[in-house]
Design a protein around this motif. Structure first.
Motif, PDB file in Angstrom:
ATOM      1  N   ALA A  24       0.838  -1.206   0.000  1.00 35.20           N
ATOM      2  CA  ALA A  24       0.000   0.000   0.000  1.00 35.20           C
ATOM      3  C   ALA A  24       0.871   1.254   0.000  1.00 35.20           C
ATOM      4  O   ALA A  24       0.575   2.232  -0.702  1.00 35.20           O
ATOM      5  CB  ALA A  24      -0.915  -0.013   1.224  1.00 35.20           C
ATOM      6  N   LEU A  25       1.977   1.228   0.764  1.00 33.28           N
ATOM      7  CA  LEU A  25       2.881   2.384   0.786  1.00 33.28           C
ATOM      8  C   LEU A  25       3.538   2.592  -0.576  1.00 33.28           C
ATOM      9  O   LEU A  25       3.703   3.732  -1.025  1.00 33.28           O
ATOM     10  CB  LEU A  25       3.943   2.199   1.880  1.00 33.28           C
ATOM     11  N   LEU A  28       1.224   4.307  -2.807  1.00 34.48           N
ATOM     12  CA  LEU A  28       1.121   5.734  -2.474  1.00 34.48           C
ATOM     13  C   LEU A  28       2.393   6.500  -2.840  1.00 34.48           C
ATOM     14  O   LEU A  28       2.483   7.703  -2.599  1.00 34.48           O
ATOM     15  CB  LEU A  28       0.840   5.900  -0.973  1.00 34.48           C
ATOM     16  N   PHE A  30       5.597   5.677  -1.710  1.00 36.43           N
ATOM     17  CA  PHE A  30       6.692   5.573  -0.745  1.00 36.43           C
ATOM     18  C   PHE A  30       7.633   4.437  -1.151  1.00 36.43           C
ATOM     19  O   PHE A  30       7.687   3.388  -0.493  1.00 36.43           O
ATOM     20  CB  PHE A  30       6.136   5.300   0.656  1.00 36.43           C
ATOM     21  N   ALA A  32      10.787   4.335  -1.009  1.00 40.34           N
ATOM     22  CA  ALA A  32      11.964   4.201  -0.148  1.00 40.34           C
ATOM     23  C   ALA A  32      11.712   3.238   1.018  1.00 40.34           C
ATOM     24  O   ALA A  32      12.647   2.826   1.690  1.00 40.34           O
ATOM     25  CB  ALA A  32      12.377   5.574   0.395  1.00 40.34           C
ATOM     26  N   VAL A  33      10.441   2.890   1.249  1.00 40.33           N
ATOM     27  CA  VAL A  33      10.137   1.928   2.317  1.00 40.33           C
ATOM     28  C   VAL A  33      10.325   0.530   1.757  1.00 40.33           C
ATOM     29  O   VAL A  33       9.569   0.054   0.921  1.00 40.33           O
ATOM     30  CB  VAL A  33       8.695   2.110   2.839  1.00 40.33           C
ATOM     31  N   LYS A  34      11.382  -0.136   2.191  1.00 42.28           N
ATOM     32  CA  LYS A  34      11.753  -1.428   1.610  1.00 42.28           C
ATOM     33  C   LYS A  34      10.977  -2.581   2.216  1.00 42.28           C
ATOM     34  O   LYS A  34      10.648  -3.552   1.554  1.00 42.28           O
ATOM     35  CB  LYS A  34      13.260  -1.674   1.803  1.00 42.28           C
TER      36      LYS A  34
ATOM     37  N   LEU B  44       9.503  -0.052   9.989  1.00 41.66           N
ATOM     38  CA  LEU B  44       9.721   0.273   8.587  1.00 41.66           C
ATOM     39  C   LEU B  44      11.211   0.226   8.282  1.00 41.66           C
ATOM     40  O   LEU B  44      12.017   0.829   8.994  1.00 41.66           O
ATOM     41  CB  LEU B  44       9.185   1.674   8.259  1.00 41.66           C
ATOM     42  N   ASP B  45      11.549  -0.479   7.226  1.00 35.31           N
ATOM     43  CA  ASP B  45      12.930  -0.514   6.757  1.00 35.31           C
ATOM     44  C   ASP B  45      13.030   0.508   5.632  1.00 35.31           C
ATOM     45  O   ASP B  45      12.524   0.276   4.532  1.00 35.31           O
ATOM     46  CB  ASP B  45      13.241  -1.931   6.265  1.00 35.31           C
ATOM     47  N   ILE B  46      13.645   1.656   5.923  1.00 39.83           N
ATOM     48  CA  ILE B  46      13.612   2.789   4.991  1.00 39.83           C
ATOM     49  C   ILE B  46      14.974   3.024   4.360  1.00 39.83           C
ATOM     50  O   ILE B  46      16.005   3.026   5.038  1.00 39.83           O
ATOM     51  CB  ILE B  46      13.148   4.075   5.723  1.00 39.83           C
ATOM     52  N   ASP B  47      14.946   3.232   3.053  1.00 44.11           N
ATOM     53  CA  ASP B  47      16.155   3.534   2.300  1.00 44.11           C
ATOM     54  C   ASP B  47      16.391   5.050   2.366  1.00 44.11           C
ATOM     55  O   ASP B  47      15.934   5.799   1.511  1.00 44.11           O
ATOM     56  CB  ASP B  47      15.951   3.070   0.848  1.00 44.11           C
ATOM     57  N   LEU B  57       9.928  10.718   6.358  1.00 40.99           N
ATOM     58  CA  LEU B  57       9.203   9.759   5.528  1.00 40.99           C
ATOM     59  C   LEU B  57       8.249   8.918   6.387  1.00 40.99           C
ATOM     60  O   LEU B  57       7.093   8.677   6.001  1.00 40.99           O
ATOM     61  CB  LEU B  57      10.201   8.845   4.819  1.00 40.99           C
ATOM     62  N   LEU B  65      -1.285   6.710   5.964  1.00 43.70           N
ATOM     63  CA  LEU B  65      -1.773   5.329   5.937  1.00 43.70           C
ATOM     64  C   LEU B  65      -1.829   4.640   7.306  1.00 43.70           C
ATOM     65  O   LEU B  65      -2.827   3.995   7.631  1.00 43.70           O
ATOM     66  CB  LEU B  65      -0.887   4.492   5.000  1.00 43.70           C
TER      67      LEU B  65
END
Lengths: 87, 87
Positions: A24-25, A28, A30, A32-34, B44-47, B57, B65
């Motif tokens: 879902a992210l 939208l 996002f 960068a959210v792995k 969240l695993d963020i790049d 982010l 969400l």
């Protein structure tokens, strides 16, 4: 005393809820959210005199009710204490 | 970078799930647990290259969400950083 209990699926257990949130992210924008893992969060207001007593009680509650030890692990934080109980 | 998002009902919103957990704990003999609030927990695993970028982010993802801003509030922790974003 305030204890916070975080319950998450063990890393080896597939987390469809987290995968759905991640997708879902991405929809939208996002990108960068792995990866996302979803879990439960409990704030317990405990009548205890020491941090250790509150932590012990919260761990017992997590073992007996809040987490399913077969597939879930939990982490406990008490008060402003940064020491953590991981199981 | 790892961001942790905690979503809880606002204090003014009734939390039947937390009340049920508290009653179950009392039935199990945990009388020292006075109150329970239940919420959601996301990892969240963020790049992202900086803590601030990851935090921004995660906050945007929470706004769009992960949380319903009408009845829920959220808190974000990034990496080993102890600074928190509360909204």
């Amino acid at each position: 005393m305030r204890a916070r209990v975080f319950v998450t699926l063990k890393p080896s257990v597939f987390d469809p809820q987290g995968t759905t949130v991640a997708e879902a992210l991405h929809t939208l924008g996002f990108d960068a959210v792995k990866d996302v893992r979803q879990g439960k969060y409990f704030e317990l207001d405990i009548d205890a005199t020491t941090v250790e007593a509150a932590r012990r009680l919260a761990a017992e509650a997590a073992d007996k009710l809040l987490a399913n030890p077969v597939i879930e692990s939990y982490r406990i934080e008490v008060g402003t204490d940064v020491k953590e109980t991981v199981r």
